[in-house]
Design a protein around this motif. Structure first.
Motif, mmCIF file in Angstrom:
data_model
loop_
_atom_site.group_PDB
_atom_site.id
_atom_site.type_symbol
_atom_site.label_atom_id
_atom_site.label_comp_id
_atom_site.label_asym_id
_atom_site.label_seq_id
_atom_site.Cartn_x
_atom_site.Cartn_y
_atom_site.Cartn_z
ATOM 1 N N SER A 141 39.609 40.375 31.281
ATOM 2 C CA SER A 141 39.249 41.784 31.496
ATOM 3 C C SER A 141 39.430 42.614 30.237
ATOM 4 O O SER A 141 39.721 43.804 30.293
ATOM 5 C CB SER A 141 40.091 42.375 32.631
ATOM 6 N N HIS A 142 39.264 41.983 29.081
ATOM 7 C CA HIS A 142 39.415 42.701 27.824
ATOM 8 C C HIS A 142 38.079 43.273 27.353
ATOM 9 O O HIS A 142 37.030 42.661 27.536
ATOM 10 C CB HIS A 142 39.977 41.775 26.744
ATOM 11 N N TRP A 216 32.555 43.659 27.823
ATOM 12 C CA TRP A 216 33.679 43.552 28.753
ATOM 13 C C TRP A 216 33.636 42.170 29.389
ATOM 14 O O TRP A 216 32.606 41.765 29.936
ATOM 15 C CB TRP A 216 33.602 44.651 29.827
ATOM 16 N N GLU A 217 34.737 41.470 29.324
ATOM 17 C CA GLU A 217 34.770 40.104 29.846
ATOM 18 C C GLU A 217 34.489 40.046 31.346
ATOM 19 O O GLU A 217 33.961 39.065 31.850
ATOM 20 C CB GLU A 217 36.139 39.477 29.573
ATOM 21 N N ARG A 387 44.368 50.883 32.366
ATOM 22 C CA ARG A 387 44.749 49.748 31.534
ATOM 23 C C ARG A 387 44.600 50.101 30.050
ATOM 24 O O ARG A 387 45.471 49.784 29.231
ATOM 25 C CB ARG A 387 43.908 48.529 31.850
#
Length: 390
Positions: A141-142, A216-217, A387
């Motif tokens: 989620s990076h 975005w992963e 986040r």
């Protein structure tokens, strides 16, 4: 204000498009719109559907007086988009309207971003499955910034490619600023989409023109494959020939690059190769040093075949094309190996930030239902801002 326009071009596959639209409109978000580009023979089906939905977030472009090619149907849609961002999907695909949240948060953190992409997820509709289908899903989620140099190497030099370039920044299952799309049109022959292979045409132009690309992963969409989709033709040479014939009959653009002796229907690597070479020839772009990577991708295209006869057929076709293109010496670099083992159970589980599982999980019947399932497994989109702030 409309933040995002999701464009769905469709031709005679109304039930798939309608399923996706119903699920999208179930969202409470009001900052997106859906633009349906109907290119079907019967205009009443989607017209009746749009009237029934009675939702201002859904707009319909009716069929024109005669059927359009795929690229012409795509081409007519961006001028009607009112969103700040534009994204395209196939009618058997699905895009999560929560993409708006990802775009909002990313734009707030990186104001100059004008191209956004995300992790890949794939779904074969149950009607199209002839055996158990396994898939993999990225679980990271990076957010990552990819430089133009990185994207040039991945797209035009086939760096790290499998059977196609590892570059996903374009209008298809990606999001582009409307301003970027206008700059692309102005720079390239006054068209958004020139080559009939519209998704890779868009990637070529985005790589050349985008100012800042963010990846975005976390998957935000599903690339679907129904029984009549072009992607199913990649799995079955006979079906692929049928789809190519129908495509060619409606095509109104130049499909093949000059002096590139790979049959257009040979495989995905050949098809994408023609698109990239056509683009380079069209705009006088000369590059060297990509050829070995392309040959390796041809081998990978063969190795992904799950049928030995298809593998042999594809291997022979690529070998003949490579020899004609670069001579016998180049064939020493082309060594595909048939790897499929029906007697070895497929791995299921989590490794290397990928979740591998049977696509029948949850008994989902449509791309939208499948997305709802995987959405429940992944990092919540709503938490992205918190986040990044932490």
């Amino acid at each position: 204000m409309t933040l995002l326009t999701i464009c769905i071009p469709t031709r005679n596959r109304q039930r798939y498009a309608m399923d996706a639209v119903r699920h999208m409109l179930a969202s409470e978000r009001q900052d997106f719109e859906i633009l349906l580009g109907d290119n079907s023979d019967d205009a009443s089906v989607l017209a009746d559907f749009a009237a029934q939905m009675n939702d201002s977030r859904l707009r319909l472009l009716a069929p024109e007086s005669k059927p359009l090619s795929m690229r012409s149907n795509w081409e007519r849609m961006p001028p009607h988009a009112s969103g700040e961002w534009v994204s395209f999907m196939g009618d058997d695909d699905y895009i999560d309207p929560e993409l708006c949240e990802a775009l909002r948060v990313t734009s707030k953190r990186v104001p100059k971003v004008d191209a956004f992409s995300w992790g890949r997820s794939h779904f074969v509709w149950p009607e199209a499955r002839t055996h158990r289908e396994f898939t993999s899903l990225p679980t990271g989620s990076h957010l990552a910034h990819l430089t133009k140099e990185d994207l040039m190497r991945k797209m035009f030099f086939w760096e790290d490619a499998k059977d196609r370039p590892k570059c996903s920044f374009g209008a298809y299952h990606g999001a582009l600023k409307k301003d970027l799309m206008e700059r692309i049109r102005d720079a390239f022959s006054n068209r958004y989409f020139e080559h009939p292979n519209v998704d890779y045409d868009s990637i070529c132009k985005t790589v050349m023109m985008a100012d800042l690309c963010i990846y975005w992963e976390r998957p935000l969409s599903v690339s679907g494959a129904c029984k009549v989709s072009n992607s199913m033709g990649l799995r079955d040479p006979d079906l692929g020939k049928q789809h190519l014939k129908a495509f060619m009959e409606e095509n109104d653009g130049e499909l093949e690059a000059r002096d590139f002796p790979f049959p257009i229907g040979l495989g995905i690597t050949s098809s994408v190769g023609h698109t990239i070479e056509w683009f380079k020839q069209r705009y006088g772009i000369e590059l060297n040093g990509w050829e070995d990577n392309f040959i390796a991708a041809c081998a990978k295209d063969c190795e992904l075949q799950a049928n030995r006869a298809w593998f042999d057929q594809k291997k022979a076709g690529y070998a003949a094309a490579i020899e004609s293109w670069r001579g016998t010496k180049a064939l020493k670099q082309f060594n595909p190996v048939y790897k499929f083992r029906s007697d070895v159970p497929r791995f299921q589980g989590h490794t290397d930030a990928q979740l591998h599982f049977d696509m029948a999980i949850g008994n989902t019947q449509t791309a939208a239902e499948y997305y709802e399932l995987i959405d429940s497994m992944l990092f919540p989109v709503r938490l992205l801002e918190s986040r990044l702030a932490s």
